[in-house]
Design an enzyme around this catalytic site. Structure first.
Site, PDB file in Angstrom:
ATOM      1  N   GLU A  10      60.310   6.059  10.660  1.00  0.00           N
ATOM      2  CA  GLU A  10      61.208   7.181  11.541  1.00  0.00           C
ATOM      3  C   GLU A  10      62.159   8.057  10.547  1.00  0.00           C
ATOM      4  O   GLU A  10      62.230   7.698   9.172  1.00  0.00           O
ATOM      5  CB  GLU A  10      62.174   6.145  12.207  1.00  0.00           C
TER       6      GLU A  10
ATOM      7  N   ASN B  51      65.129   5.349  17.452  1.00  0.00           N
ATOM      8  CA  ASN B  51      66.225   6.120  17.945  1.00  0.00           C
ATOM      9  C   ASN B  51      66.199   7.627  17.791  1.00  0.00           C
ATOM     10  O   ASN B  51      66.705   8.480  18.590  1.00  0.00           O
ATOM     11  CB  ASN B  51      67.528   5.657  17.417  1.00  0.00           C
TER      12      ASN B  51
ATOM     13  N   GLN C 138      60.265  -0.937   9.218  1.00  0.00           N
ATOM     14  CA  GLN C 138      59.629   0.396   9.180  1.00  0.00           C
ATOM     15  C   GLN C 138      58.486   0.086   7.930  1.00  0.00           C
ATOM     16  O   GLN C 138      58.357  -1.190   7.308  1.00  0.00           O
ATOM     17  CB  GLN C 138      60.199   1.330   8.897  1.00  0.00           C
TER      18      GLN C 138
ATOM     19  N   TYR D 274      63.449  -7.990  16.359  1.00  0.00           N
ATOM     20  CA  TYR D 274      63.952  -8.119  14.987  1.00  0.00           C
ATOM     21  C   TYR D 274      64.423  -9.542  14.816  1.00  0.00           C
ATOM     22  O   TYR D 274      65.207 -10.056  15.924  1.00  0.00           O
ATOM     23  CB  TYR D 274      64.997  -6.936  14.693  1.00  0.00           C
TER      24      TYR D 274
ATOM     25  N   GLU E  15      57.698  -2.404  17.564  1.00  0.00           N
ATOM     26  CA  GLU E  15      58.769  -2.592  16.437  1.00  0.00           C
ATOM     27  C   GLU E  15      59.117  -4.272  16.248  1.00  0.00           C
ATOM     28  O   GLU E  15      59.341  -4.805  17.216  1.00  0.00           O
ATOM     29  CB  GLU E  15      60.227  -1.756  16.943  1.00  0.00           C
TER      30      GLU E  15
ATOM     31  N   ASN F 259      61.789   6.133  23.674  1.00  0.00           N
ATOM     32  CA  ASN F 259      62.215   4.838  22.895  1.00  0.00           C
ATOM     33  C   ASN F 259      63.101   4.147  23.434  1.00  0.00           C
ATOM     34  O   ASN F 259      64.225   4.939  23.747  1.00  0.00           O
ATOM     35  CB  ASN F 259      62.215   5.471  21.282  1.00  0.00           C
ATOM     36  N   GLU F 260      63.101   2.950  23.691  1.00  0.00           N
ATOM     37  CA  GLU F 260      64.343   2.056  24.137  1.00  0.00           C
ATOM     38  C   GLU F 260      65.100   2.660  25.217  1.00  0.00           C
ATOM     39  O   GLU F 260      66.319   2.766  24.944  1.00  0.00           O
ATOM     40  CB  GLU F 260      65.013   1.704  22.822  1.00  0.00           C
TER      41      GLU F 260
END
Length: 499
Positions: A26, A71, A351, A243, A291, A171-172
């Site tokens: 990202e 994001n 990442q 995560y 992710e 995304n999200e």
């Protein structure tokens, strides 16, 4: 600690999609600038990309990479990153409160991805933008010529289209932190209409719709149901993000979060199956776990920093120092993805460089491999082919996130004339006396054994010390169609058998 296990040649789970070992990068922190790209660095190539970092990436054999966010993508104008570099605007990135120079855009990134041998998986902005901008982006990237956007690409020196097949629809979008947050119905309808437009441009596109940002969101798993209600027939995957951390320093509970992840996956599969039945749909939707990683060492500190700093350019952000405990956890999580390969087809470590990443690179200095680089590499290299079911009978433990967690975590793959076993002894103090039956593989012999063991759980690698790395293992042998031997406590083993 005695452990019995078994595999059988005929007991297969699924063909493993190579993209189970994909990655994510990202425009965030130093992932791009002074990560993969640093003009003026002694290792920079003619395009400004770091050759030392590129080689470490090549060695991972990554099949695909998600870009440019995250994001970041939810307020990104992709047009800012094309054309002459000197004409590109500097923008404020609202996601990470920093400046974006746009010196790396889609064409530069495509050059880097081609050089390291990775297919692109691109994300479109469905936060601050919508269908028209997504359509233009795909036309610029994929259409051969004869239109405004395709000819503009050609004028930028890229004659042939990139033919990108994988597209993330935002995304999200459930997250209150997201630019352009939407509810499930609103987002599902936008994703559905965007998907229909993109398929007209790229009929064989693989489209990924946003699932919950994580399994602790108050709208999970109703979000998935609401989104798929609107777009099931026009998408191929739904994304999962998760995560992991161990702030309490409870190692066994940390390892138990792999079981929690399995429940997360199974719950979303239930939603998918329900929606397919409800719609009488003929297509299948799979999971793109795009992710995942350990993220907690600097999370609280960095959260305070980035919310108050004054728009720096490529600041240090989320540069986790991964330890040996994290490496063992990542090994177990990759095992879970192998075991779920009938459901999880794509997974992206988040990442790749500097930002919560297996590779670190000092600005103007050295690059190095963190502890988690190695289980990721070993799984990527050898976890291909077909996943095999593994039966394990051994001691278990209970923790706050799961009960009956096996101390010995095992995954297995069969690829041509090689069977690969991935084994993690999670016990804190006891070796595992393993007896693993190899039914259907009567002529098996050990041809390679790599091990990671003997390190303090808090030990880390650095630019001048990569002590946490695989080495040649010993002590495992086959007798009477059974692999036997001792696995030290807190150890990771990759055993390859010629069959």
């Amino acid at each position: 600690m005695r452990v019995s296990a078994a595999i059988h040649r005929a007991f297969e789970i699924s063909k493993i999609d190579d993209r189970l070992y994909a990655a994510f990068i990202e425009h965030m922190g130093r992932a791009i600038y002074s990560g993969i790209y640093e003009p003026g660095h002694p290792e920079a190539d003619g395009h400004g990309f770091r050759k030392d970092v590129a080689q470490m990436v090549r060695d991972l054999k990554i099949p695909a990479i998600r870009y440019p966010g995250g994001n970041f993508v939810s307020a990104y104008n992709w047009e800012d990153g094309i054309g002459p570099k000197e004409d590109r605007p500097v923008r404020l990135d609202l996601a990470w409160r920093s400046k974006e120079s746009n010196q790396v855009g889609i064409n530069e990134f495509a050059t880097w991805a081609g050089d390291v041998g990775i297919d692109m998986m691109l994300a479109v902005n469905l936060g601050s933008r919508g269908i028209s901008d997504a359509r233009n982006f795909v036309e610029y990237v994929n259409h051969p010529s004869g239109t405004y956007w395709s000819d503009l690409r050609r004028s930028h020196g890229v004659e042939k289209p990139y033919n990108v097949k994988m597209w993330c629809l935002g995304n999200e979008m459930d997250g209150p932190w997201q630019i352009g947050q939407k509810d499930a119905t609103e987002y599902g309808q936008l994703a559905n209409q965007t998907a229909k437009a993109l398929r007209q441009l790229t009929p064989d596109a693989e489209l990924i719709v946003c699932g919950s940002s994580n399994d602790e969101m108050p709208t999970y798993p109703e979000w998935e149901r609401g989104v798929l209600e609107e777009c099931y027939e026009n998408v191929d995957y739904i994304s999962l993000h998760k995560y992991f951390g161990n702030s309490s320093r409870d190692t066994l509970n940390f390892f138990g979060k792999v079981e929690e992840t399995g429940r997360y996956i199974q719950s979303i599969i239930g939603v998918i199956d329900f929606m397919k039945a409800k719609k009488r749909a003929k297509n299948d939707v799979y999971i793109c776990f795009d992710e995942w990683n350990v993220w907690y060492h600097k999370r609280e500190q960095d959260s305070k920093n980035w919310k108050s700093w004054d728009w720096p350019e490529a600041p240090e952000l989320l540069e986790e120092d991964y330890n040996f405990e994290d490496a063992l956890f990542i090994a177990c999580l990759l095992n879970e993805f192998i075991r779920r390969s009938d459901q999880v087809k794509i997974a992206c470590i988040a990442q790749l460089v500097n930002v919560i990443a297996p590779i670190r690179a000092d600005k103007g200095g050295k690059a190095w491999r963190q502890s988690i680089y190695w289980p990721y590499q070993l799984a990527s290299l050898y976890g291909r082919g077909t996943a095999l079911r593994v039966s394990v009978d051994g001691p278990t433990y209970d923790c706050s996130v799961a009960d009956d967690v096996q101390y010995l975590d095992v995954a297995a793959t069969h690829d041509g004339d090689i069977v690969t076993l991935f084994l993690v002894n999670r016990h804190l103090t006891e070796a595992a006396d393993l007896r693993l039956s190899l039914t259907g593989f009567e002529n098996a012999r050990v041809v390679e054994h790599q091990v990671m063991e003997g390190h303090d759980l808090r030990a880390t690698n650095g630019p001048d010390n990569e002590a946490i790395a695989p080495r040649k293992g010993s002590g495992l042998a086959i007798e009477d169609v059974t692999l036997g031997g001792s696995l030290a406590p807190l150890s990771y083993h990759v055993v390859r058998l010629s069959v």
